[in-house]
Design a protein around this motif. Structure first.
Motif, PDB file in Angstrom:
ATOM      1  N   MET A  17       1.832  -4.058 -12.995  1.00  0.00           N
ATOM      2  CA  MET A  17       2.262  -2.837 -13.677  1.00  0.00           C
ATOM      3  C   MET A  17       3.007  -1.868 -12.774  1.00  0.00           C
ATOM      4  N   LEU A  18       2.801  -1.971 -11.459  1.00  0.00           N
ATOM      5  CA  LEU A  18       3.378  -0.980 -10.550  1.00  0.00           C
ATOM      6  C   LEU A  18       4.357  -1.556  -9.535  1.00  0.00           C
ATOM      7  N   SER A  19       4.510  -2.884  -9.526  1.00  0.00           N
ATOM      8  CA  SER A  19       5.398  -3.486  -8.521  1.00  0.00           C
ATOM      9  C   SER A  19       6.868  -3.281  -8.864  1.00  0.00           C
ATOM     10  N   SER A  20       7.179  -3.244 -10.152  1.00  0.00           N
ATOM     11  CA  SER A  20       8.576  -3.178 -10.584  1.00  0.00           C
ATOM     12  C   SER A  20       9.179  -1.824 -10.231  1.00  0.00           C
ATOM     13  N   THR A  21      10.273  -1.870  -9.494  1.00  0.00           N
ATOM     14  CA  THR A  21      10.929  -0.665  -8.995  1.00  0.00           C
ATOM     15  C   THR A  21      12.053  -0.252  -9.942  1.00  0.00           C
ATOM     16  N   ASN A  25      14.664   4.258 -15.468  1.00  0.00           N
ATOM     17  CA  ASN A  25      14.901   4.409 -14.029  1.00  0.00           C
ATOM     18  C   ASN A  25      14.075   5.535 -13.412  1.00  0.00           C
ATOM     19  N   ASP A  26      13.348   6.270 -14.257  1.00  0.00           N
ATOM     20  CA  ASP A  26      12.536   7.396 -13.780  1.00  0.00           C
ATOM     21  C   ASP A  26      13.390   8.356 -12.958  1.00  0.00           C
ATOM     22  N   VAL A  27      14.566   8.652 -13.494  1.00  0.00           N
ATOM     23  CA  VAL A  27      15.488   9.556 -12.799  1.00  0.00           C
ATOM     24  C   VAL A  27      16.002  10.586 -13.799  1.00  0.00           C
ATOM     25  N   GLU A  28      16.171  11.800 -13.337  1.00  0.00           N
ATOM     26  CA  GLU A  28      16.589  12.883 -14.197  1.00  0.00           C
ATOM     27  C   GLU A  28      18.080  12.766 -14.523  1.00  0.00           C
ATOM     28  N   PRO A  29      18.481  13.025 -15.781  1.00  0.00           N
ATOM     29  CA  PRO A  29      19.904  12.930 -16.157  1.00  0.00           C
ATOM     30  C   PRO A  29      20.809  13.791 -15.271  1.00  0.00           C
ATOM     31  N   LEU A  63       9.013   0.615   0.719  1.00  0.00           N
ATOM     32  CA  LEU A  63       9.207  -0.623  -0.030  1.00  0.00           C
ATOM     33  C   LEU A  63       7.905  -1.109  -0.655  1.00  0.00           C
ATOM     34  N   LYS A  64       6.794  -0.967   0.070  1.00  0.00           N
ATOM     35  CA  LYS A  64       5.497  -1.395  -0.461  1.00  0.00           C
ATOM     36  C   LYS A  64       5.076  -0.595  -1.692  1.00  0.00           C
ATOM     37  N   ALA A  65       5.585   0.622  -1.806  1.00  0.00           N
ATOM     38  CA  ALA A  65       5.196   1.481  -2.926  1.00  0.00           C
ATOM     39  C   ALA A  65       5.685   0.951  -4.264  1.00  0.00           C
ATOM     40  N   GLY A  66       6.719   0.083  -4.251  1.00  0.00           N
ATOM     41  CA  GLY A  66       7.225  -0.461  -5.509  1.00  0.00           C
ATOM     42  C   GLY A  66       7.588   0.655  -6.467  1.00  0.00           C
ATOM     43  N   GLY A  67       7.040   0.576  -7.680  1.00  0.00           N
ATOM     44  CA  GLY A  67       7.307   1.596  -8.688  1.00  0.00           C
ATOM     45  C   GLY A  67       6.182   2.592  -8.832  1.00  0.00           C
ATOM     46  N   SER A  68       5.345   2.744  -7.794  1.00  0.00           N
ATOM     47  CA  SER A  68       4.176   3.615  -7.899  1.00  0.00           C
ATOM     48  C   SER A  68       4.487   5.078  -7.604  1.00  0.00           C
ATOM     49  N   LYS A  69       5.712   5.366  -7.110  1.00  0.00           N
ATOM     50  CA  LYS A  69       6.057   6.746  -6.774  1.00  0.00           C
ATOM     51  C   LYS A  69       7.453   7.096  -7.275  1.00  0.00           C
ATOM     52  N   HIS A  70       7.653   8.357  -7.576  1.00  0.00           N
ATOM     53  CA  HIS A  70       8.956   8.884  -7.968  1.00  0.00           C
ATOM     54  C   HIS A  70       9.865   8.950  -6.737  1.00  0.00           C
ATOM     55  N   HIS A  71      11.190   8.901  -6.975  1.00  0.00           N
ATOM     56  CA  HIS A  71      12.117   8.876  -5.841  1.00  0.00           C
ATOM     57  C   HIS A  71      11.939  10.092  -4.929  1.00  0.00           C
ATOM     58  N   LYS A  72      11.539  11.220  -5.494  1.00  0.00           N
ATOM     59  CA  LYS A  72      11.349  12.426  -4.678  1.00  0.00           C
ATOM     60  C   LYS A  72      10.225  12.215  -3.656  1.00  0.00           C
ATOM     61  N   PRO A 115       9.102  11.604   3.101  1.00  0.00           N
ATOM     62  CA  PRO A 115       8.797  11.364   4.523  1.00  0.00           C
ATOM     63  C   PRO A 115      10.041  11.305   5.423  1.00  0.00           C
ATOM     64  N   PHE A 116      11.196  11.065   4.828  1.00  0.00           N
ATOM     65  CA  PHE A 116      12.440  10.983   5.614  1.00  0.00           C
ATOM     66  C   PHE A 116      13.196  12.312   5.621  1.00  0.00           C
ATOM     67  N   GLY A 117      12.624  13.331   4.967  1.00  0.00           N
ATOM     68  CA  GLY A 117      13.301  14.627   4.892  1.00  0.00           C
ATOM     69  C   GLY A 117      14.500  14.605   3.969  1.00  0.00           C
ATOM     70  N   LEU A 118      14.491  13.712   2.958  1.00  0.00           N
ATOM     71  CA  LEU A 118      15.616  13.573   2.027  1.00  0.00           C
ATOM     72  C   LEU A 118      15.171  13.927   0.610  1.00  0.00           C
ATOM     73  N   ASP A 119      16.117  14.401  -0.210  1.00  0.00           N
ATOM     74  CA  ASP A 119      15.804  14.798  -1.581  1.00  0.00           C
ATOM     75  C   ASP A 119      17.029  14.572  -2.465  1.00  0.00           C
ATOM     76  N   ALA A 120      16.947  13.564  -3.343  1.00  0.00           N
ATOM     77  CA  ALA A 120      18.088  13.209  -4.200  1.00  0.00           C
ATOM     78  C   ALA A 120      18.363  14.258  -5.271  1.00  0.00           C
TER      79      ALA A 120
END
Length: 606
Positions: A415-419, A269-273, A562-571, A576-581
């Motif tokens: 290789m990069l579309s899968s989110t 999931n490319d997410v930190e525990p 949405l177009k970014a698919g799996g090419s970028k980390h959630h951060k 761009p929305f001023g949000l940080d999980a």
């Protein structure tokens, strides 16, 4: 590298009703026209040769390739993935249309076996990638802009480096994967083959679960008790599947040196525990403010001293029971999507027009709902079990959101579309929110508004509270399995340990409810998948709040995400929305939206 259909499932999909209009069914000919189509044989033959020649050309040589040569390798690997994915998508979707059909089951199994055998020579690829020295790896991607685009995919792959086994063991595990798939198929076929009798009518699991949303309480109780009876009669099979799957995972994790059963899911999931732990803790801490408070309200609305489990998804007393035709459902969702942005409606339209949705309930069809992206040069397919409940409209909005997301992300290539699953729920939950807000705006009076608000709160509780309770159940199940074989009673006890905590004091639990873990597909198909629903809901709530606060330019940023698919980390996607999980307070923002809806419902009582 194994190729199985990646299904984004909705375990809570419900359905019921008749006279629905002309329900669409899949046209799979965009993949292949038939199991014996010459194009399919051609692709299987090509795949076998392509995998063999790929290994011959590159095995043992990755550290000597120039950036240009490495780009050629990546493009060849991507084409192999596309062809294998097309074959498995066709075989998998045919199977899910009719899981009890022996020919379809055999065809799926044969395709999986062939592709597993053909792709075994490719196991070296990820292993050698992970052995490249850090400086050489960095220089390689810095030397070629076109190659640099693929770096996020390889970065995620290299995250597995500490848990990689020897080349020989990795090939062995790759081949053995077919055996694990057989347990998943046993689960699917067992579930699809179950029959239930309610009010003298023989039903499948989908239609029986639907009775839990009936206005008539006696029907809800009859369905719940019949579900419990049938699950209990098959509980040894379900316990065997869960024991075997959990043990297989424990062995793999132990050999790989994974620090926890959940770590593999976090990596994929490319997410930190710690982000997942913060989400889980925030939701559990909020149980009293969310589910406990809402169900106490609902108990009063239903006029009950105590609620039973069959009351959890009951309609409100003032709710008019009605069947939503397919045309009405389509119009409702399409209007909501188009009102947000006409581009969204244009992307969604082909799903209805071109056989990309399979909607009717049919004997042997897989339960629930999902969106399957297939491959980037075709298009996604959406499966529903639509029988006209108002909640089915939300399921359509949800799965169509996945489909739109998958169409937009396809531009990234195989290789990069899968989110990652955590982000895969973004567009689906956002699509639900758009549809809900549209329906709320069009509400005729306070009574209808109350019903809509209550329905949304219940959906959000099912998506956030229920899924985190599921996650806790899985954590307990996998931890307990490490201590030895679990009896059905052991698993039942683990299930019940999270139910009262998440649902609250308003509920009693009928005898037999302890077996209701048995039918949840995620536990078998995708261990620890379920927290992605809560992640997606929290993320979307925060996104929607940002949209309400600053609508100017939001749509363009949303489409870019949405177009970014799996090419970028959630951060990077949320920046761009001023949000940080990763901000510990992030999840409270999302949960506060659910609280706000409950506040509105309580205010209506005054």
């Amino acid at each position: 590298m194994r190729y199985t259909p990646t299904l984004t499932r909705d375990a809570n999909a419900s359905a019921g009703g008749k006279n629905l209009g002309d329900l669409p069914e899949w046209d799979l000919s965009d993949l292949y026209t038939a199991p014996d189509a010459p194009e399919l044989k051609r692709d299987l033959d090509w795949l076998e040769d392509a995998c063999r020649s790929f290994a011959a050309d590159y095995e043992g040589k990755l550290d000597s390739l120039s950036a240009g040569e490495f780009l050629t390798l990546v493009q060849r690997n991507e084409k192999i993935g596309a062809i294998a994915g097309r074959i498995m998508s066709f075989a998998g979707l045919r199977y899910y249309q009719m899981t009890m059909d022996a020919e379809r089951a055999k065809f799926l199994s044969d395709c999986q076996e062939k592709i597993t055998n053909y792709t075994t020579p490719l196991v070296f690829f990820s292993l050698e990638i992970n052995r490249l020295p850090e400086d050489h790896y960095a220089d390689l991607f810095a030397a070629n802009d076109e190659l640099a685009r693929y770096k996020p995919a390889f970065d995620r792959q290299r995250a597995m480096k500490p848990y990689q086994l020897s080349d020989e063991l990795e090939k062995f595990l790759h081949d053995l994967g077919v055996v694990g798939d057989a347990w998943e198929r046993l689960f699917d076929e067992t579930i699809a083959g179950l029959t239930f009798e309610v009010d003298g009518e023989e039903l499948n699991i989908e239609s029986t679960l639907n009775f839990l949303t009936e206005q008539d309480r006696s029907k809800r109780e009859a369905a719940a008790r019949e579900l419990a009876r049938v699950f209990a009669a098959n509980i040894r099979t379900f316990a065997r599947v869960h024991n075997t799957q959990a043990k297989e995972k424990e062995v793999l994790d132990r050999w790989r040196g994974m620090p926890s059963p959940q770590m593999g899911r976090h990596l994929s999931n490319d997410v930190e525990p710690e982000v997942v732990e913060a989400l889980r803790n925030a939701v559990v801490k909020a149980y009293p403010r969310l589910s406990h408070r809402y169900y106490e309200l609902k108990r009063k609305w239903l006029g009950l001293d105590r609620m039973q489990v069959w009351d959890r998804n009951a309609p409100l007393p003032m709710e008019v029971t009605r069947t939503v035709s397919w045309d009405e459902a389509r119009e409702t969702v399409m209007n909501a999507y188009s009102a947000f942005d006409p581009r969204m409606g244009e992307l969604a339209q082909p799903f209805f027009d071109k056989g990309w949705i399979d909607a009717p309930v049919k004997p042997g069809k897989a339960p629930g709902a999902f969106a399957h992206p297939t491959v980037t040069d075709v298009h996604p397919y959406v499966m529903l079990n639509y029988l006209g409940k108002p909640r089915d409209v939300m399921t359509l909005a949800h799965e169509l959101g996945h489909g739109v997301h998958q169409v937009l992300a396809a531009g990234q290539g195989e290789m990069l579309s899968s989110t990652p699953l955590t982000l895969a729920e973004t567009a689906s939950v956002f699509g639900e929110m758009l549809t809900f807000q549209r329906m709320l705006e069009n509400a005729k009076d306070d009574k209808e508004r109350k019903v809509l608000l209550a329905g949304k709160v219940e959906d959000m509780i099912n998506t956030v509270v229920r899924q985190i309770a599921f996650y806790d159940f899985e954590c307990k199940l996998h931890d307990a399995r490490r201590g030895g074989e679990l009896t059905p009673d052991d698993i039942n006890a683990l299930w019940m340990s999270v139910q009262a905590e998440s649902l609250g004091e308003a509920f009693d639990f009928m005898e037999g409810y302890e077996t209701f873990w048995a039918y949840i597909p995620h536990f078998v198909h995708s261990p620890f998948y379920v927290y992605a629903y809560a992640f997606g809901d929290g993320l979307v709530n925060a996104l929607y709040a940002a949209y309400q606060e600053s609508p100017e330019g939001f749509q363009d940023k949303y489409f870019d995400m949405l177009k970014a698919g799996g090419s970028k980390h959630h951060k990077a996607l949320l920046e761009p929305f001023g949000l940080d999980a990763t901000d510990p307070t992030f999840w409270d923002k999302g949960l506060s939206m659910i609280e706000g809806f409950i506040d509105q419902l309580e205010a209506m009582e005054e």
